[in-house]
Design a protein around this motif. Structure first.
Motif, short mmCIF file in Angstrom:
data_model
loop_
_atom_site.label_atom_id
_atom_site.label_comp_id
_atom_site.label_asym_id
_atom_site.label_seq_id
_atom_site.Cartn_x
_atom_site.Cartn_y
_atom_site.Cartn_z
N LEU A 1 55.94 41.36 70.28
CA LEU A 1 55.85 39.96 69.89
C LEU A 1 54.42 39.63 69.48
O LEU A 1 53.47 40.20 70.03
CB LEU A 1 56.26 39.06 71.06
CG LEU A 1 57.72 39.09 71.50
CD1 LEU A 1 57.88 38.32 72.80
CD2 LEU A 1 58.62 38.49 70.43
N PRO A 2 54.23 38.70 68.55
CA PRO A 2 52.87 38.26 68.25
C PRO A 2 52.29 37.53 69.45
O PRO A 2 53.03 37.03 70.31
CB PRO A 2 53.06 37.32 67.05
CG PRO A 2 54.48 36.89 67.12
CD PRO A 2 55.24 38.03 67.72
N PRO A 3 50.96 37.45 69.56
CA PRO A 3 50.33 36.82 70.73
C PRO A 3 50.83 35.40 71.01
O PRO A 3 50.97 35.01 72.17
CB PRO A 3 48.84 36.83 70.36
CG PRO A 3 48.70 37.96 69.40
CD PRO A 3 49.97 38.01 68.62
N GLY A 4 51.10 34.65 69.97
CA GLY A 4 51.59 33.28 70.16
C GLY A 4 53.08 33.16 70.23
O GLY A 4 53.63 32.05 70.28
N GLY A 5 53.78 34.30 70.23
CA GLY A 5 55.24 34.28 70.26
C GLY A 5 55.83 34.00 68.89
O GLY A 5 55.13 33.83 67.90
N GLN B 1 62.96 39.48 62.87
CA GLN B 1 62.89 40.93 62.73
C GLN B 1 61.72 41.36 61.84
O GLN B 1 61.05 42.36 62.12
CB GLN B 1 64.21 41.46 62.16
CG GLN B 1 65.37 41.41 63.15
CD GLN B 1 65.10 42.26 64.39
OE1 GLN B 1 64.74 43.43 64.29
NE2 GLN B 1 65.28 41.66 65.56
N MET B 2 61.47 40.61 60.78
CA MET B 2 60.36 40.96 59.88
C MET B 2 59.03 40.88 60.61
O MET B 2 58.17 41.77 60.47
CB MET B 2 60.36 40.02 58.68
CG MET B 2 61.46 40.28 57.67
SD MET B 2 61.47 39.07 56.33
CE MET B 2 59.80 39.26 55.68
N VAL B 3 58.82 39.83 61.42
CA VAL B 3 57.57 39.66 62.14
C VAL B 3 57.37 40.80 63.13
O VAL B 3 56.30 41.42 63.22
CB VAL B 3 57.54 38.30 62.86
CG1 VAL B 3 56.35 38.22 63.81
CG2 VAL B 3 57.47 37.17 61.85
N LYS B 4 58.41 41.12 63.87
CA LYS B 4 58.30 42.17 64.88
C LYS B 4 58.03 43.54 64.24
O LYS B 4 57.21 44.33 64.74
CB LYS B 4 59.58 42.22 65.72
CG LYS B 4 59.79 41.00 66.61
CD LYS B 4 61.11 41.09 67.33
CE LYS B 4 61.40 39.85 68.17
NZ LYS B 4 62.71 39.92 68.83
#
Length: 331
Positions: free
Chosen positions: A161-165, A321-324
């Motif tokens: 996950l990105p740091p900010g979710g 899904q793209m972000v992950k």
């Protein structure tokens, strides 16, 4: 694993329900706001129907015995983790020992806590939902109580996950062109005329034209509405017949009942209308005492709303899904 620290009556484990057993008298149950559960599960990387906690009595607190990824969706208001306000409709990571608290939301009725891996409670008839009337499913067929401990299920989503979710714009905002706003505090609910609609005077005009109030005699089985009673033009004896969530029946007293998630499987009251399926979540977020008005709809409109919601869900799934995957590629 989580441990329940503080709770009230009627907070339960729910998923998207157990359809397919109404013929043997088993209600589907499931979340009163299924859209919130579906979106929460996408955010944390679960299948859409993974079990979550439905909170409808506040305050509610739980302790993370083990760390985990979670999201809070549904009701307005900010959850708190160890006293720090969190963004709702967003993924967060909890460390062992941290306490998640949900306070009384400003306007809406129900919040959902969704965990990566879901909740590891038994599957009965294809679902983990709690049937309070049947006394089965969920966490031993009953509401959650202080001291309950529930394990997380396993998850196949190991993507970071990105740091900010990962956050989403809640459906009431993202789909404001699809779901009409409240007008002077009255919630518009779209419905289609049902089988016995013609039995009511003036083509049921009193049903459509007045503002109804959700009475205190309402629960997950059905919302009883207070207003000017409506009566059929003639007394009709009806055999019990199958009913589903969203059906609006009119008992002899003349004040309608909207069947909700724990809907009865059969009943003999005349059916005046049926709420379109995509508006069910709006009813699920309406509090006792809320005012609503039924708006005539069509099958074509119901289908158009369904398609808009499906596009919204698909966009959330794809973006998540793209972000992950981008984060994994960068690692």
């Amino acid at each position: 694993m989580i441990e329940i620290v503080e709770t009230g009556p009627f907070n339960t484990v729910q998923d998207l329900g157990r359809p397919g057993y109404r013929d043997i008298g088993v209600s589907a149950c499931g979340a009163m706001d299924p859209l919130a559960v579906r979106i929460g599960n996408i955010l944390v990387g679960n299948e859409d129907d993974a079990a979550a906690i439905e909170v409808q009595t506040f305050p509610f607190k739980l302790r993370f015995e083990t760390g985990g990824v979670f999201a809070v969706t549904g009701a307005d208001g900010h959850p708190m983790l160890d006293g720090r306000e969190l963004l709702p409709w967003c993924t967060h990571v909890a460390e062992p020992g941290q306490i998640l608290e949900l306070r009384q939301p400003p306007k809406l009725a129900r919040a959902y806590i969704v965990f990566r891996g879901g909740l590891d409670v038994p599957v009965l008839m294809g679902s983990r939902s709690t049937s309070l009337r049947g006394g089965f499913g969920g966490n031993a067929g009953r509401p959650l109580v202080k001291g309950d401990r529930i394990e997380f299920g396993t998850s196949s989503d190991a993507l970071p996950l990105p740091p900010g979710g990962i956050a989403v714009v809640e459906p009431a905002v993202a789909l404001r062109d699809v779901f009409p706003a409240m007008i002077e505090g009255v919630l518009p609910i779209r419905a289609i005329a049902a089988g016995e609609h013609e039995l009511f005077a003036g083509d049921g005009e009193a049903f459509w034209s007045q503002t109804w109030r959700i009475s205190s005699s309402s629960d997950r089985t059905g919302y009883r509405l207070s207003g000017e009673p409506i009566k059929p033009t003639a007394t009709v004896e009806m055999r019990s017949h199958g009913i589903v969530p969203g059906v609006v029946q009119v008992p002899p007293g003349g004040e309608p009942i909207i069947q909700m998630s724990d809907a009865n499987t059969a009943g003999g009251y005349p059916k005046i209308a049926g709420v379109i399926e995509c508006d069910h979540w709006r009813l699920g977020q309406a509090r006792i005492g809320s005012r609503l008005r039924f708006v005539r709809s069509t099958h074509a409109e119901a289908r158009a709303v369904e398609q808009a919601v499906a596009r919204y869900i698909a966009d959330i799934r794809q973006t998540s899904q793209m972000v992950k995957r981008a984060l994994k590629a960068m690692a």
